[in-house]
Design a protein around this motif. Structure first.
Motif, short mmCIF file in Angstrom:
data_model
loop_
_atom_site.label_atom_id
_atom_site.label_comp_id
_atom_site.label_asym_id
_atom_site.label_seq_id
_atom_site.Cartn_x
_atom_site.Cartn_y
_atom_site.Cartn_z
N ALA A 1 0.83 -1.20 0.00
CA ALA A 1 0.00 0.00 0.00
C ALA A 1 0.87 1.26 0.00
N ASP B 1 -3.55 2.71 -0.86
CA ASP B 1 -4.09 2.17 0.37
C ASP B 1 -5.52 2.67 0.56
N ALA C 1 -6.85 5.20 6.28
CA ALA C 1 -5.57 5.41 5.61
C ALA C 1 -5.38 6.87 5.26
N SER D 1 1.39 7.37 2.24
CA SER D 1 1.81 6.24 3.05
C SER D 1 3.03 6.59 3.90
#
Length: 318
Positions: A264, A302, A307, A311
């Motif tokens: 992700a 993701d 989320a 990331s």
């Protein structure tokens, strides 16, 4: 590395079995004992098996080619599977045939023939014990906290489990032969020699079946161990990689692992950010699990609840 330990164990077993095979066959010529003949063929088959394992290790070390891009590591499994076939047919079935033949035509020993067989078997037990001790010593370097049953069932390197089981079968077979010959001397009844031979046959068939099942599993393709899977998943997560969406592993050989994972990344990460994150993740995985040599990572946005858009921000925040 397990390859070196496996080679030492194989060579020790080969030298021991060659010497044992010659001595047993000489004893058979003198005594005409079916147990001695079965044990002679058993040791000869074991010697051939060790040669097969050495050849398999040599062929597996060849470089990858366009036709075989992942290399030849699994040839070690192929040759180990052939070993199980040889052990079953040449060792086990021959011993069972000899037992049936001796049961139909039993005879005792003349003069000191039986004691010659006893002496050869005692010497053979000593030589086989040395080979078995070497296999145990080398296996302990990689066995860790696993029990011996777990080691045989979960080891990705076929040589040590094969040599261990062969040596164990050889020692038990020698004991069966010793009991059969000893009872034949005591009772002057050749049926006991046939019983000892039959026990050797059933033992070898059973060991061959265990080896065939384990090598078949490795040939089909086994994943990494649980510890390695956990270490890889942990190593993948880092700057630029929020989590592992899913992952699969496959042993291309005992010391070569393929890792394929979907990871992700943030929705706002640039292509350069993603490429750098993947490169860094691969380095972390190889540092954590050195046998992970072939790694394919597929980035994906993701979409898990909670989320963040980046990331890298998620990792920092965590």
């Amino acid at each position: 590395m397990s390859t070196e330990g496996g080679t030492r164990a194989i060579i020790a077993a080969l030298l021991a079995n060659l010497g044992i095979a010659v001595s047993k066959f000489v004893a058979f010529l003198i005594t005409r004992s079916s147990s001695m003949l079965a044990e002679s063929i058993h040791s000869l088959a074991d010697s051939g098996n060790q040669v097969l394992l050495l050849v398999g290790g040599k062929r597996a070390s060849r470089e990858a080619t366009p036709e075989h891009p992942f290399g030849y590591g699994r040839q070690r499994y192929v040759y180990a599977f052939i070993v199980s076939i040889v052990l079953f047919s040449v060792g086990g079935l021959f011993a069972l045939y000899e037992a049936w033949h001796k049961w139909e035509d039993p005879h005792g020993f003349d003069g000191n023939e039986g004691w010659v067989a006893i002496g050869v078997l005692v010497v053979a037990i000593g030589l086989e014990s040395y080979s078995f001790r070497t296999a145990i010593k080398e296996s302990n370097h990689t066995r860790g906290k696993r029990t011996w049953v777990e080691f045989v069932r979960t080891s990705k390197s076929p040589e040590l489990p094969v040599v261990l089981l062969e040596d164990l079968a050889a020692l038990l077979g020698l004991v069966f032969a010793l009991v059969g010959v000893g009872l034949t001397i005591a009772t002057d009844d050749g049926h006991w020699d046939a019983v000892g031979t039959a026990l050797i046959g059933f033992l070898l068939v059973s060991v061959a079946a265990v080896l065939a099942v384990e090598m078949n599993s490795l040939l089909i393709g086994e994943s990494a161990t649980r510890d390695d899977v956990a270490a890889i998943e942990k190593a993948l997560v880092g700057p630029g990689v929020g989590r592992v969406i899913h992952m699969k592993t496959l042993h291309l050989g005992p010391e070569e692992l393929l890792v394929a994972a979907k990871i992700a990344v943030g929705a706002t990460d640039s292509a350069q950010d993603v490429a750098e994150a993947i490169d860094a993740a691969e380095k972390r995985v190889r540092a954590a699990v050195p046998i992970a040599r072939v790694i394919y990572l597929e980035p994906d946005i993701d979409r898990s609840p909670g989320a963040t858009t980046s990331s890298s921000e998620a990792v920092v925040a965590g």
